[in-house]
Design an enzyme around this catalytic site. Structure first.
Site, PDB file in Angstrom:
ATOM      1  N   LEU A 197      34.226 -44.553   2.122  1.00 12.82           N
ATOM      2  CA  LEU A 197      33.574 -43.437   1.435  1.00 12.82           C
ATOM      3  C   LEU A 197      34.000 -42.126   2.073  1.00 12.82           C
ATOM      4  O   LEU A 197      33.941 -41.988   3.295  1.00 12.82           O
ATOM      5  CB  LEU A 197      32.048 -43.555   1.525  1.00 12.82           C
ATOM      6  CG  LEU A 197      31.372 -44.743   0.833  1.00 12.82           C
ATOM      7  CD1 LEU A 197      29.892 -44.762   1.183  1.00 12.82           C
ATOM      8  CD2 LEU A 197      31.568 -44.681  -0.667  1.00 12.82           C
ATOM      9  N   HIS A 198      34.412 -41.172   1.247  1.00 10.20           N
ATOM     10  CA  HIS A 198      34.729 -39.852   1.795  1.00 10.20           C
ATOM     11  C   HIS A 198      34.605 -38.726   0.774  1.00 10.20           C
ATOM     12  O   HIS A 198      34.665 -37.551   1.133  1.00 10.20           O
ATOM     13  CB  HIS A 198      36.151 -39.841   2.366  1.00 10.20           C
ATOM     14  CG  HIS A 198      37.219 -39.799   1.321  1.00 10.20           C
ATOM     15  ND1 HIS A 198      37.578 -40.884   0.581  1.00 10.20           N
ATOM     16  CD2 HIS A 198      37.995 -38.767   0.886  1.00 10.20           C
ATOM     17  CE1 HIS A 198      38.537 -40.563  -0.262  1.00 10.20           C
ATOM     18  NE2 HIS A 198      38.798 -39.275  -0.115  1.00 10.20           N
TER      19      HIS A 198
END
Length: 389
Positions: A207-208
């Site tokens: 996740l980013h």
């Protein structure tokens, strides 16, 4: 035979994976001379160096050292630094990849200096202009002289935007070249064994994206979903620096690291990360490249986004778009055996770099090169012809 001077632009980590196969293909050719340009856009030096090492890339010939900053700062700083580099040592061709700020910045430099620009991974569209990457893609493709696309939908997008067909060559997916280039090392990595993970009995999460990690409510919701999933199937989460910073700022870091059967680890280089991906039961991500790799490998992928610029991973592959609220039910379906039956899209075969190399030769080696702006303008406006590579 003329010797072309080609700049390969590498910026953020996903770019390194797209540059590497082309670098390795071109560096053996007598008809060209390469300059590997690292813009230094990414702020994590250790992660960048790990990717260079894993992909067997040499130290860059030129490091612009731009660092982090706002979108405007990064774009402007790359333009300033790269323009100076081109004035001092002018290439015959600039190759940009992907959709980061450095991609559009170097494209604009080339256009202003009348140096031909080629965009590798052209034509991808999410239709979401709130994504900075979408703006970068649109501007780059509007200005570049050669557009190398990965899939038929990318060709269709460019045609709909009025791009002349003679500028476009479909070459396939360069990310698959990277995987095949490193396949033996990936298989031998042993990363999942070091983490005590059984093949097909765990989930990998990345996740980013700002939409997922920049708000406390959205990030808290996702962490709650992930901890619930980990209670059913072990989960490994290489945490991106941006994500970790926000987890700590929002007070969510303890909740994550104390969860049962959820391993929080440092970001990994390409080889070790792909070793995890190859052995996973499923992937949860908001990355672009992971959607492609899972489609190629036939691994279910749940993408936490409302849109994707890679729709072929849904129509032909194993990818599915989900919201945070849909995540657990989607995981339940996969664990119950209801998984998409994907296939490898055409030209996703590990030979995209060879097709790019052939296209460069076909387009440029018959063109007389000159350092004068008049000759460069002529090359940009009239010397490109349709290719069937």
């Amino acid at each position: 035979m003329q010797r072309l001077r080609i700049d390969l632009i590498a910026a953020a980590r996903p770019n390194f994976m797209k540059v590497a196969p082309l670098f390795h293909a071109l560096c053996t050719q007598s008809w060209c001379r390469l300059r590997l340009v690292h813009t230094g856009q990414h702020y994590d030096r250790n992660m960048s160096e790990a990717f260079f090492r894993d992909l067997k890339l040499p130290s860059p010939d030129l490091n612009l050292g731009v660092g982090s900053g706002s979108h405007a700062e990064q774009t402007a700083n790359v333009m300033l630094a790269y323009e100076r580099a081109c004035v001092d040592d002018r290439p015959n061709l600039i190759v940009v990849v992907g959709d980061v700020n450095a991609t559009v910045a170097c494209t604009l430099v080339g256009a202003k200096l009348c140096i031909p620009v080629a965009h590798l991974e052209a034509g991808l569209r999410s239709r979401d202009r709130r994504m900075p990457e979408e703006i970068n893609r649109l501007v780059t493709d509007a200005v570049a002289d050669i557009l190398w696309t990965p899939s038929p939908d990318a060709d269709e997008n460019l045609a709909a935007e009025g791009i002349p067909p003679e500028k476009v060559t479909r070459v396939g997916n360069i990310m698959i070249d990277s995987y095949e280039l490193m396949r033996e090392r990936i298989d031998a990595s042993g990363e999942r064994s070091r983490l005590g993970l059984e093949k097909r009995e765990y989930v990998v999460v990345t996740l980013h994206r700002p939409s997922n990690v920049d708000g406390p409510e959205s990030l808290n919701s996702l962490i709650s979903q992930l901890t619930g999933i980990a209670a059913r199937l072990p989960l490994v989460f290489p945490v991106h620096p941006r994500t970790r910073k926000n987890l700590e700022a929002f007070g969510l870091w303890p909740k994550l690291i104390e969860a049962h059967d959820l391993q929080v680890i440092e970001p990994l280089g390409y080889v070790d990360f792909m070793n995890l991906v190859c052995g996973a039961r499923l992937i949860i991500t908001d990355s672009g490249g992971v959607q492609e790799e899972t489609t190629y490998l036939g691994i279910p992928c749940l993408t936490l986004r409302a849109t994707t610029e890679r729709p072929i991973t849904i129509t032909e592959g194993t990818n599915r778009l989900v919201t945070a609220a849909e995540l657990v039910p989607a995981v339940d379906e996969i664990l119950a055996g209801h998984r998409p039956d994907g296939r490898k899209p055409q030209l996703w075969d590990g030979h995209a770099a060879a097709r790019v190399m052939a296209d460069i030769r076909n387009r440029l080696l018959t063109v007389p090169h000159s350092a004068t702006e008049e000759a460069a303008v002529s090359a940009r406006s009239s010397q490109y012809v349709p290719r069937n590579v």
